[in-house]
Scaffold this motif. Structure first.
Motif, PDB file in Angstrom:
ATOM      1  N   VAL A  18       0.859  -1.193   0.000  1.00 25.10           N
ATOM      2  CA  VAL A  18       0.000   0.000   0.000  1.00 25.10           C
ATOM      3  C   VAL A  18       0.894   1.243   0.000  1.00 25.10           C
ATOM      4  CG1 VAL A  18      -1.776   1.278   1.265  1.00 25.10           C
ATOM      5  CG2 VAL A  18      -1.859  -1.220   1.189  1.00 25.10           C
ATOM      6  N   CYS A  19       0.656   2.098  -0.982  1.00 27.06           N
ATOM      7  CA  CYS A  19       1.454   3.331  -1.110  1.00 27.06           C
ATOM      8  C   CYS A  19       0.558   4.513  -0.762  1.00 27.06           C
ATOM      9  CB  CYS A  19       1.936   3.517  -2.545  1.00 27.06           C
ATOM     10  SG  CYS A  19       2.794   2.086  -3.200  1.00 27.06           S
ATOM     11  N   MET A  20       1.124   5.479  -0.069  1.00 28.56           N
ATOM     12  CA  MET A  20       0.323   6.661   0.300  1.00 28.56           C
ATOM     13  C   MET A  20       1.219   7.892   0.359  1.00 28.56           C
ATOM     14  SD  MET A  20      -0.171   5.616   4.275  1.00 28.56           S
ATOM     15  CE  MET A  20      -0.234   3.847   3.969  1.00 28.56           C
ATOM     16  N   ILE A  21       0.595   9.038   0.107  1.00 28.73           N
ATOM     17  CA  ILE A  21       1.328  10.294   0.273  1.00 28.73           C
ATOM     18  C   ILE A  21       1.538  10.486   1.767  1.00 28.73           C
ATOM     19  CG2 ILE A  21       1.173  12.798   0.022  1.00 28.73           C
ATOM     20  CD1 ILE A  21      -0.443  12.289  -2.566  1.00 28.73           C
ATOM     21  N   ASN A  22       2.770  10.722   2.169  1.00 32.94           N
ATOM     22  CA  ASN A  22       3.085  10.889   3.591  1.00 32.94           C
ATOM     23  C   ASN A  22       2.642  12.275   4.055  1.00 32.94           C
ATOM     24  OD1 ASN A  22       4.231  11.319   6.095  1.00 32.94           O
ATOM     25  ND2 ASN A  22       6.039  10.082   5.624  1.00 32.94           N
ATOM     26  N   GLN A  23       1.489  12.322   4.728  1.00 30.30           N
ATOM     27  CA  GLN A  23       0.919  13.624   5.102  1.00 30.30           C
ATOM     28  C   GLN A  23       1.601  14.244   6.323  1.00 30.30           C
ATOM     29  OE1 GLN A  23      -3.349  14.052   4.689  1.00 30.30           O
ATOM     30  NE2 GLN A  23      -3.504  12.226   3.427  1.00 30.30           N
ATOM     31  N   THR A 149     -13.189  27.457   5.097  1.00 33.63           N
ATOM     32  CA  THR A 149     -13.185  26.004   5.283  1.00 33.63           C
ATOM     33  C   THR A 149     -12.350  25.644   6.498  1.00 33.63           C
ATOM     34  OG1 THR A 149     -12.955  23.865   4.172  1.00 33.63           O
ATOM     35  CG2 THR A 149     -11.220  25.467   3.754  1.00 33.63           C
ATOM     36  N   HIS A 150     -12.547  24.422   6.973  1.00 34.50           N
ATOM     37  CA  HIS A 150     -11.911  23.986   8.210  1.00 34.50           C
ATOM     38  C   HIS A 150     -11.246  22.637   7.979  1.00 34.50           C
ATOM     39  CE1 HIS A 150     -11.416  24.312  12.533  1.00 34.50           C
ATOM     40  NE2 HIS A 150     -11.882  23.082  12.709  1.00 34.50           N
ATOM     41  N   CYS A 151     -10.137  22.398   8.658  1.00 29.89           N
ATOM     42  CA  CYS A 151      -9.404  21.133   8.546  1.00 29.89           C
ATOM     43  C   CYS A 151      -8.948  20.946   7.093  1.00 29.89           C
ATOM     44  CB  CYS A 151     -10.250  19.960   9.018  1.00 29.89           C
ATOM     45  SG  CYS A 151      -9.293  18.443   9.277  1.00 29.89           S
ATOM     46  N   ASN A 152      -8.760  19.706   6.695  1.00 35.98           N
ATOM     47  CA  ASN A 152      -8.489  19.442   5.284  1.00 35.98           C
ATOM     48  C   ASN A 152      -9.539  18.482   4.785  1.00 35.98           C
ATOM     49  OD1 ASN A 152      -7.216  17.221   3.283  1.00 35.98           O
ATOM     50  ND2 ASN A 152      -6.628  19.286   2.716  1.00 35.98           N
ATOM     51  N   ALA A 153     -10.384  18.974   3.896  1.00 36.46           N
ATOM     52  CA  ALA A 153     -11.351  18.103   3.233  1.00 36.46           C
ATOM     53  C   ALA A 153     -11.143  18.274   1.734  1.00 36.46           C
ATOM     54  CB  ALA A 153     -12.762  18.425   3.672  1.00 36.46           C
ATOM     55  N   GLY A 154      -9.893  18.332   1.367  1.00 30.61           N
ATOM     56  CA  GLY A 154      -9.519  18.378  -0.038  1.00 30.61           C
ATOM     57  C   GLY A 154      -9.131  16.988  -0.497  1.00 30.61           C
ATOM     58  N   TRP A 155      -8.394  16.924  -1.596  1.00 26.25           N
ATOM     59  CA  TRP A 155      -8.144  15.587  -2.160  1.00 26.25           C
ATOM     60  C   TRP A 155      -7.292  14.722  -1.250  1.00 26.25           C
ATOM     61  CZ3 TRP A 155      -3.351  13.736  -4.040  1.00 26.25           C
ATOM     62  CH2 TRP A 155      -2.333  14.682  -4.194  1.00 26.25           C
ATOM     63  N   LEU A 156      -6.485  15.326  -0.375  1.00 26.59           N
ATOM     64  CA  LEU A 156      -5.701  14.519   0.569  1.00 26.59           C
ATOM     65  C   LEU A 156      -6.585  13.827   1.612  1.00 26.59           C
ATOM     66  CD1 LEU A 156      -2.805  17.050   1.142  1.00 26.59           C
ATOM     67  CD2 LEU A 156      -2.522  14.765   0.152  1.00 26.59           C
ATOM     68  N   ASN A 183      -9.018  27.934   7.826  1.00 24.15           N
ATOM     69  CA  ASN A 183      -8.809  27.866   9.279  1.00 24.15           C
ATOM     70  C   ASN A 183      -7.611  26.957   9.548  1.00 24.15           C
ATOM     71  OD1 ASN A 183     -11.096  29.366   9.462  1.00 24.15           O
ATOM     72  ND2 ASN A 183     -12.368  27.769  10.349  1.00 24.15           N
ATOM     73  N   GLU A 184      -6.687  27.415  10.367  1.00 20.10           N
ATOM     74  CA  GLU A 184      -5.455  26.632  10.558  1.00 20.10           C
ATOM     75  C   GLU A 184      -5.744  25.223  11.109  1.00 20.10           C
ATOM     76  OE1 GLU A 184      -2.945  28.157  13.722  1.00 20.10           O
ATOM     77  OE2 GLU A 184      -4.694  28.644  14.924  1.00 20.10           O
ATOM     78  N   THR A 185      -6.775  25.104  11.980  1.00 21.97           N
ATOM     79  CA  THR A 185      -7.232  23.813  12.517  1.00 21.97           C
ATOM     80  C   THR A 185      -6.259  23.207  13.521  1.00 21.97           C
ATOM     81  OG1 THR A 185      -8.251  23.450  10.339  1.00 21.97           O
ATOM     82  CG2 THR A 185      -8.445  21.687  11.933  1.00 21.97           C
ATOM     83  N   ARG A 186      -6.146  23.895  14.639  1.00 22.46           N
ATOM     84  CA  ARG A 186      -5.400  23.323  15.756  1.00 22.46           C
ATOM     85  C   ARG A 186      -6.127  22.084  16.258  1.00 22.46           C
ATOM     86  NH1 ARG A 186      -1.401  22.781  18.297  1.00 22.46           N
ATOM     87  NH2 ARG A 186      -1.713  23.779  20.307  1.00 22.46           N
ATOM     88  N   PRO A 187      -5.463  21.078  16.821  1.00 23.79           N
ATOM     89  CA  PRO A 187      -4.045  21.104  17.149  1.00 23.79           C
ATOM     90  C   PRO A 187      -3.098  20.628  16.045  1.00 23.79           C
ATOM     91  CG  PRO A 187      -5.028  19.173  18.118  1.00 23.79           C
ATOM     92  CD  PRO A 187      -6.152  19.924  17.441  1.00 23.79           C
ATOM     93  N   ARG A 188      -3.587  19.918  15.011  1.00 23.94           N
ATOM     94  CA  ARG A 188      -2.610  19.338  14.070  1.00 23.94           C
ATOM     95  C   ARG A 188      -2.441  20.156  12.810  1.00 23.94           C
ATOM     96  NH1 ARG A 188      -1.078  13.404  15.098  1.00 23.94           N
ATOM     97  NH2 ARG A 188      -0.263  13.612  12.987  1.00 23.94           N
ATOM     98  N   ASN A 189      -3.190  21.256  12.737  1.00 21.21           N
ATOM     99  CA  ASN A 189      -2.975  22.222  11.653  1.00 21.21           C
ATOM    100  C   ASN A 189      -3.172  21.663  10.245  1.00 21.21           C
ATOM    101  OD1 ASN A 189      -2.552  24.224  13.462  1.00 21.21           O
ATOM    102  ND2 ASN A 189      -0.336  24.309  13.226  1.00 21.21           N
ATOM    103  N   GLN A 190      -4.158  20.822  10.083  1.00 25.50           N
ATOM    104  CA  GLN A 190      -4.422  20.285   8.734  1.00 25.50           C
ATOM    105  C   GLN A 190      -4.753  21.399   7.745  1.00 25.50           C
ATOM    106  OE1 GLN A 190      -5.733  18.993  11.567  1.00 25.50           O
ATOM    107  NE2 GLN A 190      -6.109  16.807  11.398  1.00 25.50           N
ATOM    108  N   GLY A 191      -5.371  22.481   8.247  1.00 29.00           N
ATOM    109  CA  GLY A 191      -5.700  23.599   7.356  1.00 29.00           C
ATOM    110  C   GLY A 191      -4.441  24.318   6.902  1.00 29.00           C
ATOM    111  N   ALA A 192      -3.662  24.765   7.875  1.00 27.76           N
ATOM    112  CA  ALA A 192      -2.457  25.556   7.561  1.00 27.76           C
ATOM    113  C   ALA A 192      -1.445  24.745   6.759  1.00 27.76           C
ATOM    114  CB  ALA A 192      -1.817  26.043   8.858  1.00 27.76           C
TER     115      ALA A 192
END
Ligand code: MRU
Length: 357
Positions: A18-23, A149-156, A183-192
């Motif tokens: 299984v290959c994945m983009i390392n987020q 928008t908040h967090c990451n709900a994009g293609w990733l 929105n930066e989306t603390r604590p893990r900052n998926q937005g930023a």
């Protein structure tokens, strides 16, 4: 999606790998992580090397398929049953993870090959759902629109296209002028980190804001529309999504700004009548007290303490937005009102016409 001129999905399976983009490394480094065993894929889900409801659904399906490939001939069913429990224990909130594991497990009872095909089909369906959400949702974005928008709900966060960001991509490609407040989306900052990286790849005008600036921008008339993703949707339309979504919805209601949730119908859990039944993940308090990023002077990745050392912290990863605060849910089948009747109609239609729910 294209990265450095090449087409990528967030996650895929080749043979038993299984290959994945390392987020974890984005936006600083773009690297592909490879998991050779189901245990490694489970770890990648748990530590959020792959994250976002659709992407972890695909990852969980692939992990289940890997387990079927690894299982011994004698004791095959016991092995895959144990693996299923391990995968299901990796993260509790996103509905896609459980739906995918269930589907691949059932296919795996026939043969490992069937399990792999089922897992591939789930990933393909998630990617095509993302595209359709974009096509259905882009009508909500008018020329000059300022979207929050908040967090990451994009293609990733899905296998491709994304949920909340898919309409943004489509609207931008069709020539509409728009701007995204991230929105930066603390604590893990998926937005930023992730949403900002994605939007920049597409040259979409965007600006990162601190989470606590969100309501202020709404109050100033600088936001026209909010679109967020979802991890699990209850039968009455209550939505679990990244922590902080609820406060955005409350602020949007106060300032009369349309608040949309974008998610594939695979996110809907008809066994849960309302949001109180959704299990909310509590994560490591260390994510609140320490921040991961790039050191300004050396350019190396590091974790820095951002709180009083030894302080207690609490880290609920999701919250539940009541359906009454939601204007509509953008799905691959169309935009619906967030209520029991509309959801049941959609799911009955869905169950009768699709192979994955
Ligand atoms: O904890 P994460 O990063 O896996 O969070 C999930 C999310 O990305 C969001 O809640 C998102 O808005 C919905 S899933 C694309």
């Amino acid at each position: 999606m294209r990265v450095q001129g090449k087409d990528y999905r967030t996650i895929w399976m080749i043979g038993s790998k299984v290959c994945m983009i390392n987020q974890h490394l984005l936006p600083y480094r773009f690297e592909i992580h490879e998991s050779l065993t189901f245990t490694e894929t489970v770890r990648a889900i748990r530590v959020m090397l792959v994250r976002g409801a659709g992407a972890i659904g695909a990852a969980a399906g692939f992990a289940m398929a890997q387990a079927c490939l690894e299982a011994p001939f004698t004791g095959y069913e016991a092995f895959i049953t144990g693996a299923r429990k391990t995968i299901e224990a990796s993260r509790p909130t996103a509905r896609d993870l459980f739906a995918a594991v269930e589907k691949v497990f059932r296919a795996g009872l026939s043969s490992p090959g069937e399990a792999v095909s089922a897992a591939q089909a789930i990933a393909d369906k998630n990617a095509s759902d993302g595209r359709l959400i974009g096509e259905n949702g882009q009508q909500l974005i008018h020329h000059g629109c300022r979207i929050q928008t908040h967090c990451n709900a994009g293609w990733l966060g899905l296998v491709d296209y994304g949920s909340a960001l898919s309409p943004v991509y489509m609207a931008h490609r069709s020539g509409k002028r728009l701007h995204v407040w991230i929105n930066e989306t603390r604590p893990r900052n998926q937005g930023a980190r992730l949403t900002a990286w994605e939007l920049q790849q597409e040259n979409i005008p965007c600006t990162v804001i601190a989470d606590n600036a969100a309501a202020y921008l709404m109050s100033r008339g600088e936001t026209d529309l909010v679109i967020v993703g979802a991890d699990r949707i209850a039968l009455n339309g209550d939505v679990a999504n990244k922590i902080g979504t609820l406060s955005l919805a409350i602020a949007a209601r106060e300032f009369r700004i349309p608040f949309y949730v974008a998610a594939p119908t695979s996110t809907i859990d008809t066994t849960i009548t309302d949001g109180r039944g959704i299990v909310i993940e509590e994560r490591d308090p260390g994510e609140v007290l320490f921040l991961q990023g790039l050191l300004k002077h050396t350019g190396t990745m590091a974790e820095v303490s951002v709180g009083m050392p030894g302080m207690n912290a609490r880290n609920p990863a999701f919250d539940v937005t009541p359906s009454g605060l939601i204007t509509g849910i953008i799905t691959e089948k169309g935009i619906i009102t967030p209520d029991r009747e509309a959801i049941l109609t959609l799911c009955q239609w869905h169950n009768g016409n699709s192979e994955f729910h």
